[in-house]
Write an enzyme that holds these catalytic residues in place. Structure first.
Site, PDB file in Angstrom:
ATOM      1  N   ILE A  53       0.810  -1.284   0.035  1.00  0.00           N
ATOM      2  CA  ILE A  53       0.045  -0.072   0.244  1.00  0.00           C
ATOM      3  C   ILE A  53       0.814   1.231  -0.083  1.00  0.00           C
ATOM      4  O   ILE A  53       0.249   2.196  -0.117  1.00  0.00           O
ATOM      5  CB  ILE A  53      -1.057   0.022   1.235  1.00  0.00           C
ATOM      6  CG1 ILE A  53      -0.280  -0.352   2.464  1.00  0.00           C
ATOM      7  CG2 ILE A  53      -1.841  -0.762   1.155  1.00  0.00           C
ATOM      8  CD1 ILE A  53      -1.008  -0.111   3.796  1.00  0.00           C
ATOM      9  N   GLY A  54       2.044   1.101   0.057  1.00  0.00           N
ATOM     10  CA  GLY A  54       2.971   2.229   0.025  1.00  0.00           C
ATOM     11  C   GLY A  54       4.338   1.920   0.204  1.00  0.00           C
ATOM     12  O   GLY A  54       4.783   0.968   0.603  1.00  0.00           O
ATOM     13  N   GLY A  56       7.822   4.000   2.115  1.00  0.00           N
ATOM     14  CA  GLY A  56       8.698   5.012   2.637  1.00  0.00           C
ATOM     15  C   GLY A  56      10.233   5.157   2.407  1.00  0.00           C
ATOM     16  O   GLY A  56      10.377   4.669   1.422  1.00  0.00           O
ATOM     17  N   GLY A  57      10.712   6.125   3.080  1.00  0.00           N
ATOM     18  CA  GLY A  57      12.285   6.266   2.846  1.00  0.00           C
ATOM     19  C   GLY A  57      13.164   5.080   3.017  1.00  0.00           C
ATOM     20  O   GLY A  57      14.042   4.989   2.379  1.00  0.00           O
ATOM     21  N   PHE A  58      12.663   4.131   3.854  1.00  0.00           N
ATOM     22  CA  PHE A  58      13.536   3.302   4.111  1.00  0.00           C
ATOM     23  C   PHE A  58      12.806   1.802   4.120  1.00  0.00           C
ATOM     24  O   PHE A  58      13.384   0.540   4.440  1.00  0.00           O
ATOM     25  CB  PHE A  58      13.887   3.313   5.502  1.00  0.00           C
ATOM     26  CG  PHE A  58      14.672   4.718   5.962  1.00  0.00           C
ATOM     27  CD1 PHE A  58      15.881   5.075   5.367  1.00  0.00           C
ATOM     28  CD2 PHE A  58      14.014   5.476   6.586  1.00  0.00           C
ATOM     29  CE1 PHE A  58      16.576   6.214   5.433  1.00  0.00           C
ATOM     30  CE2 PHE A  58      14.776   6.785   6.933  1.00  0.00           C
ATOM     31  CZ  PHE A  58      15.945   7.100   6.459  1.00  0.00           C
ATOM     32  N   GLY A  59      11.874   1.518   3.434  1.00  0.00           N
ATOM     33  CA  GLY A  59      11.085   0.474   3.307  1.00  0.00           C
ATOM     34  C   GLY A  59       9.454   0.405   2.557  1.00  0.00           C
ATOM     35  O   GLY A  59       9.178   1.430   2.325  1.00  0.00           O
ATOM     36  N   VAL A  61       5.279  -0.510   2.716  1.00  0.00           N
ATOM     37  CA  VAL A  61       4.181  -0.547   3.698  1.00  0.00           C
ATOM     38  C   VAL A  61       3.130  -1.699   2.951  1.00  0.00           C
ATOM     39  O   VAL A  61       2.837  -1.468   1.817  1.00  0.00           O
ATOM     40  CB  VAL A  61       3.619   0.730   3.970  1.00  0.00           C
ATOM     41  CG1 VAL A  61       2.523   0.339   5.064  1.00  0.00           C
ATOM     42  CG2 VAL A  61       4.684   1.416   4.409  1.00  0.00           C
ATOM     43  N   LYS A  75       5.027  -1.683   8.335  1.00  0.00           N
ATOM     44  CA  LYS A  75       6.059  -1.109   7.430  1.00  0.00           C
ATOM     45  C   LYS A  75       7.307  -1.767   7.725  1.00  0.00           C
ATOM     46  O   LYS A  75       7.723  -1.994   8.924  1.00  0.00           O
ATOM     47  CB  LYS A  75       6.141   0.509   8.181  1.00  0.00           C
ATOM     48  CG  LYS A  75       7.095   1.250   7.648  1.00  0.00           C
ATOM     49  CD  LYS A  75       7.321   2.420   8.360  1.00  0.00           C
ATOM     50  CE  LYS A  75       8.393   3.387   8.011  1.00  0.00           C
ATOM     51  NZ  LYS A  75       8.514   4.457   8.842  1.00  0.00           N
ATOM     52  N   ASP A 173       9.256  16.028   9.453  1.00  0.00           N
ATOM     53  CA  ASP A 173       8.824  15.133   7.979  1.00  0.00           C
ATOM     54  C   ASP A 173       7.473  15.515   7.595  1.00  0.00           C
ATOM     55  O   ASP A 173       6.778  14.519   7.215  1.00  0.00           O
ATOM     56  CB  ASP A 173       9.375  14.051   7.760  1.00  0.00           C
ATOM     57  CG  ASP A 173       9.562  13.587   6.346  1.00  0.00           C
ATOM     58  OD1 ASP A 173       9.804  14.704   5.474  1.00  0.00           O
ATOM     59  OD2 ASP A 173       9.545  12.562   5.991  1.00  0.00           O
TER      60      ASP A 173
END
Length: 367
Positions: A53-54, A56-59, A61, A75, A173
């Site tokens: 579903i998404g 992020g900066g480091f992995g 989700v 996540k 952020d």
């Protein structure tokens, strides 16, 4: 012969699974459950692509369903990501202690080498970015009632972090993809991996630059000077995005290459702020929408000292307060930011640590 009545020789030390821990780096965890990697793989169908579903900066989700039927968002931290470990631990420590209706709830975590994951409550309507700003927007239609409520409730969540918590927290952020929407479109701030704690006696800290271009306050992007006002700047950009339905990272609707804030400021100076409003939002109270946009401009002023506190922002959004526009100055990055950067050199490594983009500086003559 050893007497068996004492049982000393037959006692075995209990071996706990490696993923069970009541603390992280000596930091006690409250109301957060440790999960095994096996549990999370079962919940997400072995992290199947259809559950993604998404990112992020480091992995990545994934959505999942626990054995008790609860839907969650998992996540994962990219395997081998040394940079993300610090942010991972920060997020666990931060979210295990904060409780607010406009902050995402951390349910648990997994630290079972080499796998690491965070488990959150599932947010049915994704992020503001996916619902409103992304290139692959959903069919969700957000009217003014929903948009204004999202702005106000997000402001309340930030005000809680800045003013009510001790020590205070600066998120670092705030952006559209980090504000999530539940089934009723109630916003919850997420992704606390870059958050910083501020003791009462500290006004600012110098830190490595991290965040997302387009949302970065000039004093932070150029000098690494972090205060609560950096979050206020980011929130101001977010308000304008929500109202305009336009991402600050993309070319504005006029087709020009003006920066998002530059476009908004020029419309304000020309008395045409309503041209910023999302064309998909057919009906709205012009006076109230204009007030929200002006509050956003107060939040994005180039000088941090001129920006309001988040508690003041909540009042400015929720009440028909007369704004003193004579005190309103141009947003950053503008002349003062450029002059400041010329007085001091910054190592390339500082700028390179900005995620998801680069720093852009433009020159606009403030009023």
């Amino acid at each position: 012969m050893v007497c068996a009545c004492f049982g000393a020789s037959s006692t075995k030390k209990e071996i706990r699974p490696s993923y069970i821990s009541s603390e992280i780096d000596g930091y006690p965890l409250a109301d957060v459950r440790p999960f095994s990697d096996k549990e999370l793989r079962l919940a997400t169908d072995n992290y199947h692509l259809s559950n993604k579903i998404g990112r992020g900066g480091f992995g990545t989700v994934y959505k999942g369903t626990l054995k008790d039927g609860r839907r969650v968002a998992v996540k994962t931290l990219s395997v081998g990501s040394k940079q993300g470990v610090r942010e991972f631990l920060t997020e666990i420590k931060t979210l295990s202690t904060v409780k607010h209706p406009n902050l995402v709830k951390l349910i648990g975590f997994c630290i079972q080498a080499p796998n690491r994951a965070l488990v959150y409550q599932y947010m049915e309507n994704g992020s503001i970015y996916s619902a409103l700003l992304g290139t692959k927007k959903t069919n969700i239609k957000l009217d003014w009632q929903k948009r204004s409520a999202i702005c106000l409730d997000t402001a309340k969540g930030l005000a809680y972090l800045h003013e009510e918590l001790v020590p205070h927290i600066v998120h670092r952020d705030i952006k559209a993809s980090n504000v999530l929407l539940d089934r009723d479109f109630k916003p919850k701030i997420g992704d606390f991996g870059l958050a910083k704690l501020f003791p009462d006696d500290i006004t600012h800290i110098s830190t490595r630059i991290a965040g997302t271009s387009g949302y970065l306050a000039p004093e932070y992007a150029l000098g690494g000077q972090l205060t609560k006002k950096a979050d206020v700047f980011s929130f101001g950009v977010l308000i304008l995005e929500i109202i305009s339905g336009t991402s600050s990272a993309r070319t504005n609707r006029t087709g020009s290459h003006k920066l998002f804030l530059e476009w908004a400021w020029e419309l304000y100076e020309e008395g045409k702020l309503l041209e910023l409003v999302d064309p998909d939002m057919k009906e709205y109270p012009e006076k109230e929408v204009t007030r929200y946009m002006k509050v956003a401009l107060f939040c994005t002023q180039s000088a941090a000292s001129r920006r309001p506190l988040m508690t003041q922002v909540v009042d400015m959004l929720s009440k028909e307060i007369q704004l003193n526009e004579k005190e309103l100055t141009a947003p950053g990055f503008f002349m003062d930011a450029i002059q400041f950067s010329q007085k001091k050199s910054y190592p390339d490594s500082s700028i390179s640590q900005i995620r998801d983009g680069h720093v852009s500086i433009t020159m606009v003559n403030p009023r």
